[in-house]
Each structure stands twice: as structure tokens, then as C-alpha cells.
Design a protein around this motif. Sequence first.
Motif, short mmCIF file in Angstrom:
data_model
loop_
_atom_site.label_atom_id
_atom_site.label_comp_id
_atom_site.label_asym_id
_atom_site.label_seq_id
_atom_site.Cartn_x
_atom_site.Cartn_y
_atom_site.Cartn_z
N PHE A 1 3.75 -8.52 0.28
CA PHE A 1 4.81 -7.31 0.68
C PHE A 1 4.28 -5.74 0.97
O PHE A 1 4.21 -5.05 1.85
CB PHE A 1 6.05 -7.33 0.18
N GLY A 2 3.38 -5.54 -0.41
CA GLY A 2 2.78 -4.28 -0.35
C GLY A 2 1.78 -3.98 0.69
O GLY A 2 1.56 -3.06 1.19
N ALA A 3 0.92 -5.13 0.98
CA ALA A 3 -0.25 -5.06 1.88
C ALA A 3 0.45 -4.82 3.38
O ALA A 3 -0.04 -4.20 4.19
CB ALA A 3 -0.99 -6.28 2.10
N LEU A 4 1.54 -5.69 3.76
CA LEU A 4 2.23 -5.33 5.01
C LEU A 4 2.71 -3.72 5.05
O LEU A 4 2.52 -3.48 6.16
CB LEU A 4 3.23 -6.40 5.03
N VAL A 5 3.48 -3.40 4.17
CA VAL A 5 3.95 -2.04 4.06
C VAL A 5 2.51 -0.95 4.38
O VAL A 5 2.67 -0.09 5.26
CB VAL A 5 4.73 -1.78 3.00
N GLY A 6 1.61 -1.20 3.43
CA GLY A 6 0.45 -0.30 3.40
C GLY A 6 -0.15 -0.28 4.78
O GLY A 6 -0.78 0.83 5.31
N MET B 1 8.20 4.76 -0.75
CA MET B 1 7.19 4.58 -1.89
C MET B 1 7.14 5.58 -3.08
O MET B 1 7.40 5.33 -4.23
CB MET B 1 5.75 4.61 -1.31
N ASN B 2 7.70 6.83 -2.51
CA ASN B 2 7.89 7.91 -3.65
C ASN B 2 9.12 7.57 -4.21
O ASN B 2 9.20 7.79 -5.70
CB ASN B 2 7.81 9.18 -2.63
N ALA B 3 10.08 7.16 -3.67
CA ALA B 3 11.32 6.81 -4.37
C ALA B 3 10.91 5.61 -5.44
O ALA B 3 11.63 5.74 -6.54
CB ALA B 3 12.47 6.22 -3.30
N PHE B 4 10.37 4.61 -5.25
CA PHE B 4 10.12 3.61 -6.01
C PHE B 4 9.10 4.10 -7.30
O PHE B 4 9.15 3.83 -8.34
CB PHE B 4 9.29 2.46 -5.26
N MET B 5 8.11 5.22 -6.92
CA MET B 5 7.09 5.72 -7.93
C MET B 5 7.94 6.72 -8.85
O MET B 5 7.42 6.79 -10.04
CB MET B 5 6.06 6.52 -7.21
N THR B 6 9.07 7.04 -8.32
CA THR B 6 9.55 7.90 -9.45
C THR B 6 10.39 7.36 -10.58
O THR B 6 10.80 7.75 -11.65
CB THR B 6 10.93 8.69 -8.47
N ALA C 1 9.68 -4.31 -8.36
CA ALA C 1 9.19 -3.10 -9.24
C ALA C 1 7.36 -2.86 -9.06
O ALA C 1 7.11 -1.58 -9.14
CB ALA C 1 9.48 -3.14 -10.74
N GLY C 2 6.83 -3.95 -8.53
CA GLY C 2 5.32 -3.85 -8.65
C GLY C 2 4.59 -3.69 -7.27
O GLY C 2 3.58 -3.17 -7.08
N TRP C 3 5.51 -3.79 -6.03
CA TRP C 3 4.88 -3.86 -4.88
C TRP C 3 4.06 -2.56 -4.49
O TRP C 3 3.25 -2.40 -3.66
CB TRP C 3 5.96 -4.20 -3.85
N VAL C 4 4.66 -1.39 -4.86
CA VAL C 4 4.54 -0.06 -4.23
C VAL C 4 3.07 0.33 -4.47
O VAL C 4 2.50 1.14 -3.80
CB VAL C 4 5.56 0.91 -4.84
N ASN C 5 2.41 -0.33 -5.84
CA ASN C 5 1.09 0.14 -6.23
C ASN C 5 0.13 -0.68 -5.29
O ASN C 5 -0.81 0.21 -4.87
CB ASN C 5 0.89 -0.57 -7.70
N VAL D 1 -9.30 -6.38 -7.25
CA VAL D 1 -9.36 -5.78 -8.57
C VAL D 1 -7.98 -5.34 -9.03
O VAL D 1 -7.68 -5.54 -10.21
CB VAL D 1 -10.30 -4.50 -8.53
N GLN D 2 -7.15 -4.65 -8.14
CA GLN D 2 -6.02 -4.20 -8.34
C GLN D 2 -5.04 -5.52 -8.71
O GLN D 2 -4.19 -5.49 -9.88
CB GLN D 2 -5.27 -3.49 -7.35
N ALA D 3 -5.18 -6.52 -8.00
CA ALA D 3 -4.35 -7.90 -8.16
C ALA D 3 -4.81 -8.33 -9.60
O ALA D 3 -3.77 -8.93 -10.55
CB ALA D 3 -4.77 -8.84 -7.20
N ALA D 4 -6.08 -8.40 -10.24
CA ALA D 4 -6.41 -8.96 -11.62
C ALA D 4 -5.67 -8.14 -12.67
O ALA D 4 -5.18 -8.75 -13.52
CB ALA D 4 -7.81 -8.91 -11.56
N VAL D 5 -6.02 -6.82 -12.70
CA VAL D 5 -4.96 -5.91 -13.39
C VAL D 5 -3.75 -6.05 -13.46
O VAL D 5 -2.96 -5.90 -14.31
CB VAL D 5 -5.65 -4.23 -13.11
N GLY D 6 -3.06 -6.41 -12.26
CA GLY D 6 -1.52 -6.41 -12.09
C GLY D 6 -0.97 -7.82 -12.71
O GLY D 6 0.04 -7.89 -12.91
N MET D 7 -1.69 -8.81 -12.92
CA MET D 7 -1.65 -10.14 -13.52
C MET D 7 -1.73 -9.79 -15.03
O MET D 7 -0.43 -10.23 -15.39
CB MET D 7 -2.56 -11.08 -13.30
N ALA D 8 -2.51 -9.03 -15.41
CA ALA D 8 -2.07 -8.55 -16.80
C ALA D 8 -0.75 -7.57 -17.15
O ALA D 8 -0.01 -8.06 -18.05
CB ALA D 8 -3.39 -7.68 -17.46
#
Length: 278
Positions: A88-93, A112-117, A145-149, A195-202
Motif C-alpha cells: 500500500f505504501g509503495a502504491l501511494v508513494g 501522510m502528514n496526518a498519519f505522521m503526527t 500505522a506503518g504504511w506511511v513510512n 532495507v526499510q522492510a527488514a528494519v520494519g519487521m523488527a
Amino acid sequence: MIPVMHRNWLTWTALSLLGIFALAALLAPWIAPHDPAALDLQARLLSPGHGHWFGTDELGRDIFSRTLFGARISLTVAVTVVGLSLVFGALVGCVAGFYGGWRDALLNIYVMNAFMTLPGILLAIALVAFLGPGLRNVILALAIAGWVNYARLVRAQVMAAREREYVEAARALGANNLRILTRHILPNIMQPVIVQAAVGMAAAVLAEATLSFLGLGVPPPMASWGSMLNDARPHLFDAPHMIFFPAMAVMLCVLAFCFLGDALRDYADPRTRLSAGL
């Protein structure tokens, strides 16, 4: 990538730990010595020993078996949450970064900014509290909660890649926007996303443990590392093994994903490979 791994023992450690957790999750029904939900009040709060390698909890349940089944929950949440968030994040981005204009203003400035707040874990807690505990709701809440990153990362990468020469050449040859995105831009921006996905799994493993610790994760009698830590709170001093083993499982799993993300980041950085003589 193999020469980099030979130079970095942390990478091999991370892969070994993730392999162990993956095998534990897949083979838990066959290698667990006891039923993780079976009660045995005559054997409650036993210390680690031959019959129970990690000891037992306050209800006589085998902690080793529950730790194995807890790996299934944690890895399922990590893989599913990152997969949904990434798609979903890749599609929006891609839409925001490639087309720009009012689409970018709407998606980036407002959505995105609304979710980042909102802190991600607080948003996930609110969503699970509203939807109710359960594995499906936990995955859905963490994905929301995590797609915006991923969306912000993909947007930045797409905005940089759309001005490259190979994109201009593809456009001059008559390629449409969909082909340019899928065949030329996305394959060239996947390294930082992975790389972001690997950290996101943690982060997903830690978030699931947090929700389960608060009683908002999978319902009992399903075993979860977070719920095991919550059950161990009253017995911190008289049965410390109850908190030690699930806490070590969470720590090692999160560290393994973080080390893997660092290794992938080093491999994706040409300067790091050049300094390593590759």
C-alpha cells in the motif's frame, strides 16, 4: 553479497537466528514437547529442567513449547504487516512521487502528514482497542500505522528516479507511465525499500509483543511472547525464568532483523562496498 557476508559475522549471526526462528515457527507442532495450552497445576512454576527445558508458568504450561508457538505469531505478524504496508505504501508513494502536482499535495501534505503526527504504536493501540483483540486485527492495525513510512521513502526515491536519463529514454521510445513505473523505476529503487522492510519487521515484532503485553494481542490460550511477559510480571522474583526466555526471544528476533537491515544497507551503499574492496 557473499563476500560482504564473509566479512561481517553479524550478518551470519542474524541469518542463523532468523533461520532458527523460522524453523521453530514452521515446525512448532512437531518439535514442541508439550501442548502449549495444556494446564498442569501440579507442575506450576517449575524451574528449567529435563522435563521442561524452559520451566513452567503459573498454570503449569511448558514455557519452551509456548516460546516455539510464540515465534509463529511474531513472524506471521512481521511478514504480513510489512507486506501489506509495503504494497500500500509503495502504491501511494509511486502515485505521489511520479505524478506530482495536486496528487502529491493531497497524499503527501494531507494524508501522510496526518498519519505522521500520530505515534504508530499509539495509533495501533487505538485501532486494536476499537476493533478488538485478535491476530487479524493486530495485523490490520499495525499495517495501517506503518504504511506511511514506506510511502514517504518510495515517494522520495521515485521523485529522484523519474528525472534520470533511462526514464527519459523510455519515455522518448513511447513507453507509457505504467511501464515506466513497473519496468524502469521500481526495479531501481528497491534496495532502500528492502532495507526499510527488514528494519520494519523488527519494529513489527516489537509492536506485536507490546500489544500482547497490554492484553490487546492474540487472545488466550494462544501463545505470544508479549502475553507471556505479561503473565510473568507477578512472578518476576520467585520465577524469573518465566520472563527471561520470552524476553530473550523478543530481543534476539528484533536484533536479528536489525542486523540484517544493517547488512543490506551496507551492501546497497557503493561506498561501503568500495571500502571493503569489492
